[in-house]
Write a protein that holds these residues in place. Structure first.
Motif, PDB file in Angstrom:
ATOM      1  N   LEU A  52      -1.683  -0.219  -3.490  1.00  0.00           N
ATOM      2  CA  LEU A  52      -1.374  -1.440  -4.234  1.00  0.00           C
ATOM      3  C   LEU A  52      -0.063  -2.091  -3.802  1.00  0.00           C
ATOM      4  O   LEU A  52       0.069  -3.315  -3.808  1.00  0.00           O
ATOM      5  CB  LEU A  52      -1.369  -1.138  -5.733  1.00  0.00           C
ATOM      6  N   THR A  53       0.933  -1.296  -3.422  1.00  0.00           N
ATOM      7  CA  THR A  53       2.271  -1.854  -3.158  1.00  0.00           C
ATOM      8  C   THR A  53       2.249  -2.856  -2.012  1.00  0.00           C
ATOM      9  O   THR A  53       2.960  -3.869  -2.048  1.00  0.00           O
ATOM     10  CB  THR A  53       3.257  -0.720  -2.847  1.00  0.00           C
ATOM     11  N   GLY A  63      -4.152  -4.683  -8.351  1.00  0.00           N
ATOM     12  CA  GLY A  63      -3.833  -3.303  -7.993  1.00  0.00           C
ATOM     13  C   GLY A  63      -2.961  -2.619  -9.015  1.00  0.00           C
ATOM     14  O   GLY A  63      -3.174  -1.443  -9.352  1.00  0.00           O
ATOM     15  N   LEU A  64      -1.967  -3.321  -9.531  1.00  0.00           N
ATOM     16  CA  LEU A  64      -1.098  -2.739 -10.560  1.00  0.00           C
ATOM     17  C   LEU A  64      -1.888  -2.418 -11.823  1.00  0.00           C
ATOM     18  O   LEU A  64      -1.696  -1.365 -12.446  1.00  0.00           O
ATOM     19  CB  LEU A  64       0.054  -3.700 -10.875  1.00  0.00           C
ATOM     20  N   VAL A 110       9.673  -0.188  -3.607  1.00  0.00           N
ATOM     21  CA  VAL A 110       9.863   0.237  -2.218  1.00  0.00           C
ATOM     22  C   VAL A 110      11.175   1.000  -2.111  1.00  0.00           C
ATOM     23  O   VAL A 110      12.224   0.487  -2.489  1.00  0.00           O
ATOM     24  CB  VAL A 110       9.885  -0.969  -1.259  1.00  0.00           C
ATOM     25  N   ARG A 111      11.125   2.224  -1.614  1.00  0.00           N
ATOM     26  CA  ARG A 111      12.328   3.037  -1.395  1.00  0.00           C
ATOM     27  C   ARG A 111      12.514   3.225   0.108  1.00  0.00           C
ATOM     28  O   ARG A 111      11.680   3.878   0.759  1.00  0.00           O
ATOM     29  CB  ARG A 111      12.186   4.404  -2.072  1.00  0.00           C
ATOM     30  N   TYR A 239      -1.753  -5.595   5.903  1.00  0.00           N
ATOM     31  CA  TYR A 239      -1.626  -5.755   4.453  1.00  0.00           C
ATOM     32  C   TYR A 239      -0.797  -6.989   4.127  1.00  0.00           C
ATOM     33  O   TYR A 239       0.295  -7.192   4.670  1.00  0.00           O
ATOM     34  CB  TYR A 239      -1.009  -4.504   3.826  1.00  0.00           C
ATOM     35  N   ALA A 240      -1.312  -7.784   3.183  1.00  0.00           N
ATOM     36  CA  ALA A 240      -0.769  -9.129   2.956  1.00  0.00           C
ATOM     37  C   ALA A 240       0.689  -9.117   2.528  1.00  0.00           C
ATOM     38  O   ALA A 240       1.454 -10.017   2.883  1.00  0.00           O
ATOM     39  CB  ALA A 240      -1.616  -9.852   1.910  1.00  0.00           C
ATOM     40  N   GLY A 241       1.093  -8.105   1.749  1.00  0.00           N
ATOM     41  CA  GLY A 241       2.491  -8.051   1.320  1.00  0.00           C
ATOM     42  C   GLY A 241       3.435  -7.888   2.488  1.00  0.00           C
ATOM     43  O   GLY A 241       4.542  -8.453   2.500  1.00  0.00           O
ATOM     44  N   LEU A 242       3.028  -7.115   3.488  1.00  0.00           N
ATOM     45  CA  LEU A 242       3.861  -6.882   4.657  1.00  0.00           C
ATOM     46  C   LEU A 242       3.752  -8.019   5.664  1.00  0.00           C
ATOM     47  O   LEU A 242       4.755  -8.439   6.256  1.00  0.00           O
ATOM     48  CB  LEU A 242       3.476  -5.553   5.306  1.00  0.00           C
TER      49      LEU A 242
END
Length: 371
Positions: A52-53, A63-64, A110-111, A239-242
Motif C-alpha cells: 500500500l505505501t 490500500g490504507l 517511510v523510514r 508503483y505510482a507513489g514512487l
C-alpha cells in the motif's frame, strides 16, 4: 439453493471475495458464482504483498482502508498475515534520492535506511546495496492460503458459493448461468481480465488488456528467514507513489543506458518469502488482448539472474514456474462501471488487487445503492 439474493458476485477471486465480505458486513444475502471449483487465477499466483505505501491517490486510500480489513479478516478466517512491512533495497545514488524524496512526502510511512539498516532487515542481500527504506505499514499473506480461507469463512457466514458455474449473461436483476438463473437486487461482476468475455463493450471502452507475468519460486539461500517483502530500484518505475517522484526519471535513464533488456521485459525486481521458506521472485510484464501460449526461457533466466544479483548469491534453485495474468489499462488503475441499473463491473487494472480490493469494495457497493 437460493433463487434470489440481495447481491450476486460474479467471480470468486480476491476482488469478488472483498465485495462478498463487505456485503456480509452490511447484512446482505450473497451468492458468489465462479466457473472453477476454487480460485486459480491472479488471486493465488501473486506475491501475497499488500503493497500500500508505494501507491498514490485513490489506490493509496483504498490500500490504507484494506490494511485494516486484511488484519481483521485474518483473525476471523484464520489465515497467516505478516506485519513485517517492505524493504526497498537501493543500489545506486539515484535510487537513494528517490527514496529520500518519497520520505519527505510520506513522513512516518517511510523510514530511510543506510546500508547497515537494510542488512538489519535482510540477512542476505548484495554488497551493492548502499541504502534503502522500510515501509512499515505494508503486509504480507500467503495467497494460496488466504483466498481459500476467506471463501470458507464467508460460506460459514451464509454466503452461497456456486462453484463450477459459468455465467452466460447478466442483466438488471438477473444473472444467467449454466446452472440456471439467479435473480438479485444488485450484481457485481469481478472477473478481472475476463471482463471482455461478458461485457466486451465495457472492456473496450476502458482499454482493458491482459498483462502476462513471469514468476518463479526458488529455494532461499542457506534457508535464511526474510520477513519483509523486498523491492528494488526497478520497483521505482512500477508503483505510482514512487514514479510520481521527479527523481525517478534518473533511475529510468540509468537503467536504459546500462541494461535496457530489463525495461524491454518491464521487470519489477522483487521477492517475498513464503511460509514454507521458499522465495517467490519476479516479475516481468507483457501486454496484449490475447497472448501466445509459449514462454521463452531467456525471460525466466533474466529474472533468475537479477534476483541472484540482488541477493548477492551465485545461483538459485527453481522449485516452480508460472505465468500470472491480470487486467491492465493505460487509462486508469481501476475499472468501475455501471452498464445497466443494479449491475456493477469492477476490475483492478493495475496489478494491485490484493492491495486495494478490500478498500475498493465499499465504494462499488455504495455506487450501486446497496444498503
Amino acid at each position: 439453493m437460493t433463487t434470489h439474493a440481495d447481491l450476486v458476485v460474479v467471480g470468486a477471486g480476491i476482488v469478488g471475495l472483498a465485495h462478498a465480505a463487505e456485503a456480509v458486513d452490511r447484512g446482505l444475502r450473497v451468492v458468489v458464482l465462479d466457473r472453477d471449483e476454487r480460485a486459480v487465477g491472479a488471486s493465488i499466483r501473486n506475491f501475497g504483498h499488500i503493497c500500500l505505501t508505494a501507491q498514490h491517490g485513490d489506490a493509496l486510500a483504498y490500500g490504507l482502508a484494506a490494511r485494516e480489513r486484511w488484519l481483521s479478516l485474518a483473525a476471523k478466517a484464520g489465515f497467516w498475515v505478516s506485519e513485517a512491512g517492505t524493504v526497498v533495497a537501493a543500489r545506486a545514488q539515484d535510487e537513494v534520492a528517490v527514496l529520500a524524496e518519497f520520505a519527505q512526502h510520506r513522513g512516518d510511512q517511510v523510514r530511510l535506511l543506510d546500508a547497515n539498516g537494510v542488512r538489519s532487515h535482510l540477512p542476505v542481500i548484495s554488497d551493492e546495496v548502499i541504502g534503502g527504506a522500510w515501509f512499515p505499514l505494508d503486509l504480507r499473506v500467503d495467497p494460496r492460503e488466504a483466498a481459500p480461507a476467506l471463501a470458507a469463512w464467508l460460506a460459514e457466514q451464509g454466503v452461497d458459493f456456486r462453484w463450477r458455474t459459468t455465467v452466460t449473461g447478466v442483466e438488471s436483476g438477473a444473472v444467467h448461468t449454466t446452472r440456471g438463473t439467479v435473480t438479485a437486487d444488485n450484481v457485481v461482476i469481478a472477473v478481472g481480465h475476463d471482463v471482455d468475455r461478458l461485457l466486451p463493450d465495457v472492456a473496450e471502452a476502458a482499454g482493458v488488456q491482459r498483462c502476462l507475468l513471469r514468476m518463479l519460486q526458488v529455494s532461499t539461500p542457506d534457508s535464511i528467514k526474510i520477513a519483509p517483502a523486498v523491492l528494488s530500484g526497478l520497483s521505482m518505475l512500477r508503483y505510482a507513489g514512487l514514479t510520481a517522484c521527479p527523481s525517478a526519471a534518473a533511475v529510468r535513464e540509468r537503467i536504459t543506458r546500462a541494461d535496457p533488456a530489463l525495461l524491454d521485459v518491464v521487470m519489477n525486481l522483487m521477492f517475498t518469502q513464503r511460509p514454507d521458506g521458499d522465495l517467490v521472485i519476479g516479475d516481468t510484464h507483457r501486454y496484449g488482448l490475447t497472448h501466445d501460449p509459449f514462454d521463452d526461457e531467456p525471460t525466466g533466466d533474466l529474472v533468475l539472474r537479477e534476483t541472484a544479483r540482488l541477493l548477492g548469491v551465485d545461483r538459485l534453485t527453481v522449485r516452480a514456474r508460472w505465468r500470472g495474468v491480470y487486467a491492465a489499462s493505460e487509462r486508469s488503475e481501476f475499472l468501475i462501471a455501471t452498464p445497466s441499473p443494479g449491475v456493477g463491473v469492477v476490475s483492478v487494472t493495475s496489478g494491485i488487487g490484493m492491495t486495494t480490493a478490500f478498500g475498493l469494495a465499499p465504494t462499488v457497493l455504495d455506487s450501486l445503492g446497496a444498503p
